[in-house]
Design a protein around this motif. Structure first.
Motif, PDB file in Angstrom:
ATOM      1  N   VAL A   1       0.013  -2.091  -6.926  1.00 14.96           N
ATOM      2  CA  VAL A   1       1.373  -2.249  -7.450  1.00 14.96           C
ATOM      3  C   VAL A   1       1.262  -2.975  -8.783  1.00 14.96           C
ATOM      4  O   VAL A   1       0.524  -3.949  -8.896  1.00 14.96           O
ATOM      5  CB  VAL A   1       2.245  -3.092  -6.496  1.00 14.96           C
ATOM      6  CG1 VAL A   1       3.675  -3.200  -7.025  1.00 14.96           C
ATOM      7  CG2 VAL A   1       2.234  -2.533  -5.076  1.00 14.96           C
TER       8      VAL A   1
ATOM      9  N   TRP B   1       2.444   2.068  -7.042  1.00 21.36           N
ATOM     10  CA  TRP B   1       3.852   1.816  -7.373  1.00 21.36           C
ATOM     11  C   TRP B   1       3.928   1.056  -8.693  1.00 21.36           C
ATOM     12  O   TRP B   1       3.295   0.012  -8.862  1.00 21.36           O
ATOM     13  CB  TRP B   1       4.499   1.005  -6.239  1.00 21.36           C
ATOM     14  CG  TRP B   1       4.637   1.822  -4.993  1.00 21.36           C
ATOM     15  CD1 TRP B   1       5.728   2.561  -4.611  1.00 21.36           C
ATOM     16  CD2 TRP B   1       3.653   2.023  -3.970  1.00 21.36           C
ATOM     17  NE1 TRP B   1       5.469   3.206  -3.415  1.00 21.36           N
ATOM     18  CE2 TRP B   1       4.210   2.898  -3.006  1.00 21.36           C
ATOM     19  CE3 TRP B   1       2.340   1.568  -3.780  1.00 21.36           C
ATOM     20  CZ2 TRP B   1       3.511   3.306  -1.872  1.00 21.36           C
ATOM     21  CZ3 TRP B   1       1.634   1.974  -2.659  1.00 21.36           C
ATOM     22  CH2 TRP B   1       2.225   2.829  -1.717  1.00 21.36           C
TER      23      TRP B   1
ATOM     24  N   PHE C   1       6.471  -0.699 -11.392  1.00 18.16           N
ATOM     25  CA  PHE C   1       7.778  -1.251 -11.750  1.00 18.16           C
ATOM     26  C   PHE C   1       7.728  -1.719 -13.210  1.00 18.16           C
ATOM     27  O   PHE C   1       6.645  -1.847 -13.793  1.00 18.16           O
ATOM     28  CB  PHE C   1       8.108  -2.477 -10.888  1.00 18.16           C
ATOM     29  CG  PHE C   1       8.373  -2.181  -9.433  1.00 18.16           C
ATOM     30  CD1 PHE C   1       7.330  -1.923  -8.553  1.00 18.16           C
ATOM     31  CD2 PHE C   1       9.673  -2.188  -8.938  1.00 18.16           C
ATOM     32  CE1 PHE C   1       7.579  -1.678  -7.203  1.00 18.16           C
ATOM     33  CE2 PHE C   1       9.931  -1.947  -7.593  1.00 18.16           C
ATOM     34  CZ  PHE C   1       8.884  -1.693  -6.725  1.00 18.16           C
TER      35      PHE C   1
ATOM     36  N   LEU D   1      16.259  -5.593  -6.961  1.00 12.82           N
ATOM     37  CA  LEU D   1      14.821  -5.490  -6.683  1.00 12.82           C
ATOM     38  C   LEU D   1      14.530  -6.048  -5.281  1.00 12.82           C
ATOM     39  O   LEU D   1      13.838  -5.408  -4.477  1.00 12.82           O
ATOM     40  CB  LEU D   1      14.037  -6.283  -7.736  1.00 12.82           C
ATOM     41  CG  LEU D   1      12.513  -6.338  -7.540  1.00 12.82           C
ATOM     42  CD1 LEU D   1      11.886  -4.996  -7.900  1.00 12.82           C
ATOM     43  CD2 LEU D   1      11.892  -7.447  -8.389  1.00 12.82           C
TER      44      LEU D   1
ATOM     45  N   ALA E   1      12.266  -2.997  -4.023  1.00 12.13           N
ATOM     46  CA  ALA E   1      10.973  -3.507  -3.537  1.00 12.13           C
ATOM     47  C   ALA E   1      10.795  -3.185  -2.047  1.00 12.13           C
ATOM     48  O   ALA E   1       9.721  -2.706  -1.646  1.00 12.13           O
ATOM     49  CB  ALA E   1      10.847  -5.010  -3.809  1.00 12.13           C
ATOM     50  N   PRO E   2      11.826  -3.406  -1.186  1.00 10.67           N
ATOM     51  CA  PRO E   2      11.662  -3.004   0.215  1.00 10.67           C
ATOM     52  C   PRO E   2      11.425  -1.503   0.380  1.00 10.67           C
ATOM     53  O   PRO E   2      10.674  -1.088   1.266  1.00 10.67           O
ATOM     54  CB  PRO E   2      12.986  -3.435   0.864  1.00 10.67           C
ATOM     55  CG  PRO E   2      13.500  -4.534   0.002  1.00 10.67           C
ATOM     56  CD  PRO E   2      13.069  -4.168  -1.398  1.00 10.67           C
TER      57      PRO E   2
ATOM     58  N   ALA F   1       9.821   0.547  -1.740  1.00  7.48           N
ATOM     59  CA  ALA F   1       8.413   0.792  -2.060  1.00  7.48           C
ATOM     60  C   ALA F   1       7.509   0.282  -0.938  1.00  7.48           C
ATOM     61  O   ALA F   1       6.531   0.938  -0.551  1.00  7.48           O
ATOM     62  CB  ALA F   1       8.052   0.110  -3.383  1.00  7.48           C
ATOM     63  N   ALA F   2       7.848  -0.874  -0.385  1.00  6.64           N
ATOM     64  CA  ALA F   2       7.033  -1.463   0.688  1.00  6.64           C
ATOM     65  C   ALA F   2       7.059  -0.580   1.930  1.00  6.64           C
ATOM     66  O   ALA F   2       6.039  -0.405   2.598  1.00  6.64           O
ATOM     67  CB  ALA F   2       7.536  -2.872   1.003  1.00  6.64           C
ATOM     68  N   ARG F   3       8.230  -0.008   2.238  1.00  9.57           N
ATOM     69  CA  ARG F   3       8.313   0.899   3.406  1.00  9.57           C
ATOM     70  C   ARG F   3       7.464   2.143   3.169  1.00  9.57           C
ATOM     71  O   ARG F   3       6.813   2.651   4.075  1.00  9.57           O
ATOM     72  CB  ARG F   3       9.775   1.284   3.673  1.00  9.57           C
ATOM     73  CG  ARG F   3      10.588   0.180   4.337  1.00  9.57           C
ATOM     74  CD  ARG F   3      11.939   0.699   4.839  1.00  9.57           C
ATOM     75  NE  ARG F   3      12.808   1.160   3.765  1.00  9.57           N
ATOM     76  CZ  ARG F   3      13.660   0.373   3.094  1.00  9.57           C
ATOM     77  NH1 ARG F   3      13.767  -0.901   3.394  1.00  9.57           N
ATOM     78  NH2 ARG F   3      14.408   0.873   2.129  1.00  9.57           N
TER      79      ARG F   3
ATOM     80  N   ALA G   1       4.786   2.242   1.393  1.00  8.95           N
ATOM     81  CA  ALA G   1       3.390   1.815   1.532  1.00  8.95           C
ATOM     82  C   ALA G   1       3.008   1.710   3.010  1.00  8.95           C
ATOM     83  O   ALA G   1       1.932   2.155   3.420  1.00  8.95           O
ATOM     84  CB  ALA G   1       3.180   0.480   0.822  1.00  8.95           C
ATOM     85  N   ARG G   2       3.899   1.130   3.799  1.00 11.38           N
ATOM     86  CA  ARG G   2       3.601   1.038   5.233  1.00 11.38           C
ATOM     87  C   ARG G   2       3.478   2.443   5.832  1.00 11.38           C
ATOM     88  O   ARG G   2       2.585   2.704   6.641  1.00 11.38           O
ATOM     89  CB  ARG G   2       4.680   0.248   5.967  1.00 11.38           C
ATOM     90  CG  ARG G   2       4.276  -0.039   7.410  1.00 11.38           C
ATOM     91  CD  ARG G   2       5.343  -0.746   8.185  1.00 11.38           C
ATOM     92  NE  ARG G   2       6.561   0.055   8.266  1.00 11.38           N
ATOM     93  CZ  ARG G   2       7.592  -0.237   9.055  1.00 11.38           C
ATOM     94  NH1 ARG G   2       7.569  -1.301   9.796  1.00 11.38           N
ATOM     95  NH2 ARG G   2       8.661   0.533   9.074  1.00 11.38           N
TER      96      ARG G   2
END
Lengths: 158, 83
Positions: free
Chosen positions: A42, A121, A123, A133, A138-139, A141-143, A145-146
């Motif tokens: 990221v 990712w 930004f 964000l 941000a959440p 993008a994090a989801r 990634a998971r």
């Protein structure tokens, strides 16, 4: 280390007066060796593909992100950052300086990390009002990634 | 602002169960934002992994950052990179 005294007077004044947001997180646990981990990258260097829209020039900042496939030809990446506060020439000459795709391909080949995730990712870090964000992008993008099975992530500012 | 943004994105990734580490160019910002793990580097803004086309230096910074992922210590961990 970058020093505040190196910044221009308006930037320095802003950074002294600005109320930074404390990050809210629960610690994640590493359950396997790095040699078995999928690594996600990221960055807030505002890289984007030529086919993707650039980042918006708004005072509050642009909280959106771009997906960068990690098999991209790095020389094709564009830098959508508009901040005059830093020298853009390094990351334009060598995107690995902030998005170290080549370095991680080497670490994978050496068995130091398991693999490099298929997407990274990107930004644009100049965000003075971080609400969208924190709450949305941000959440999201994090989801992603998971969902990709990312185990560990390295994040870089510019 | 990049250093704050990185810490906030990092928190979102950590909250999804992903173990995260960031590079910091401004220690005083990172100490305020308090992400889980950060490696403070002695480079100018725009040069988080040291220098363009310097694979050896970029690699040393990356390995130092990855090491923070494996430490069994109370968080946050904010360390300085020693070139």
């Amino acid at each position: 280390m970058a020093e505040l005294s190196d910044a221009s007077f308006p930037v320095r004044s802003f950074m002294r007066l600005y109320r930074y947001t404390v990050a809210s997180w629960q610690p994640a646990q590493l359950t396997k060796p790095l040699s078995a981990c999928n690594v996600g990258l990221v960055t807030t260097a505002a890289f984007h593909l030529p086919t993707q829209p650039t980042f918006a020039l708004k005072l509050a900042g642009d909280p959106s992100f771009r997906i960068i496939p990690t098999d991209v030809a790095l020389t094709t990446l564009k830098v959508g950052h508009t901040s005059p506060s830093f020298d853009h020439t390094g990351i334009e000459r060598d995107p690995n300086l902030a998005l170290p795709i080549t370095r991680f391909q080497e670490l994978v080949a050496e068995g130091i990390v398991g693999r490099l995730n298929e997407r990274a990712w990107s930004f644009c870090g100049s965000i003075t009002k971080p609400g969208p964000l924190i709450n949305d992008t941000a959440p999201e993008a994090a989801r992603q990634a998971r969902g990709d099975g990312v185990d560990v992530a390295l994040l870089t500012p510019v | 602002m990049c250093n704050q943004s990185v810490g906030l994105i990092q928190a979102a990734f950590e909250n999804e169960g992903i173990v995260t580490v960031s590079v910091s160019l401004y220690r005083f910002v990172t100490e305020k934002v308090r992400p889980p793990r950060a490696l403070c580097v002695p480079f100018p803004l725009g040069y988080p992994l040291g220098a363009p086309h310097d694979p050896a230096l970029q690699r040393r910074v990356i390995l130092a950052a990855l090491e923070l992922l494996t430490l069994d210590e109370p968080l946050p961990i904010i360390r300085d990179f020693r070139p």
